[in-house]
Design an enzyme around this catalytic site. Structure first.
Site, PDB file in Angstrom:
ATOM      1  N   GLN A  78       0.839  -1.201   0.000  1.00  0.00           N
ATOM      2  CA  GLN A  78       0.000   0.000   0.000  1.00  0.00           C
ATOM      3  C   GLN A  78       0.875   1.253   0.000  1.00  0.00           C
ATOM      4  OE1 GLN A  78      -3.618  -0.295   1.613  1.00  0.00           O
ATOM      5  NE2 GLN A  78      -4.087   1.806   1.122  1.00  0.00           N
ATOM      6  N   PHE A  79       1.261   1.701  -1.205  1.00  0.00           N
ATOM      7  CA  PHE A  79       2.130   2.872  -1.302  1.00  0.00           C
ATOM      8  C   PHE A  79       1.457   4.136  -0.776  1.00  0.00           C
ATOM      9  CE2 PHE A  79      -0.281   3.352  -5.177  1.00  0.00           C
ATOM     10  CZ  PHE A  79      -0.342   4.728  -5.394  1.00  0.00           C
ATOM     11  N   THR A  80       0.130   4.164  -0.717  1.00  0.00           N
ATOM     12  CA  THR A  80      -0.577   5.366  -0.265  1.00  0.00           C
ATOM     13  C   THR A  80      -0.368   5.649   1.219  1.00  0.00           C
ATOM     14  OG1 THR A  80      -2.644   4.148   0.095  1.00  0.00           O
ATOM     15  CG2 THR A  80      -2.329   5.177  -2.073  1.00  0.00           C
TER      16      THR A  80
END
Length: 150
Positions: A78-80
């Site tokens: 989850q890069f966010t």
């Protein structure tokens, strides 16, 4: 690295209509990786996830870890989690690691967690449009950041 642990009674990941990972009791772990992350961060975070005592004992107190409840892990990239939100309303993601850095660390995290847990870790698909379903237990949600070890 930044991880969001959600204690769940069930969770799954679906990509293009296909379930890529599903668990019952355990942790849904959302994992964010940034360029500055190292193998040392990975090792520390994996140990922290496995050792986190947030499952209820016979007295209803959070005293048990994953191994104590035969728990499972669903690990989702989850890069966010590294969204920059100080300016404007559109988040920036410059702190999030690019795939050439993030994918090897994500794959190492899968291996490390599997080894520590003694069973296969379920996963999503790196970079895919994933649909995550979960039944949060408690709810219990813990955020761990390797840059805040002290």
């Amino acid at each position: 690295m930044r991880a969001v642990l959600q204690r769940v009674t069930q969770a799954n990941c679906v990509v293009d209509g296909v379930t890529t990972g599903a668990i019952d009791t355990g942790f849904l772990v959302l994992l964010g990786i940034e360029d500055a992350d190292t193998n040392e961060d990975l090792e520390w975070l994996a140990q922290k996830i496995i050792g986190m005592r947030v499952f209820s004992d016979e007295n209803g107190l959070m005293n048990k870890a994953l191994a104590d409840v035969n728990g499972e892990i669903l690990l989702i990239s989850q890069f966010t989690l590294f969204a920059a939100t100080k300016k404007g309303n559109r988040p920036g993601f410059t702190r999030a690691a690019k795939p050439d850095i993030a994918i090897p660390l994500y794959e190492k995290m899968i291996e490390k967690l599997s080894a520590l847990l003694g069973k296969k870790v379920s996963t999503g698909v790196f970079g895919a449009d994933m649909k995550i379903s979960l039944l949060n237990d408690g709810p219990v949600t813990i955020i761990i950041d390797t840059k805040n070890k002290e």
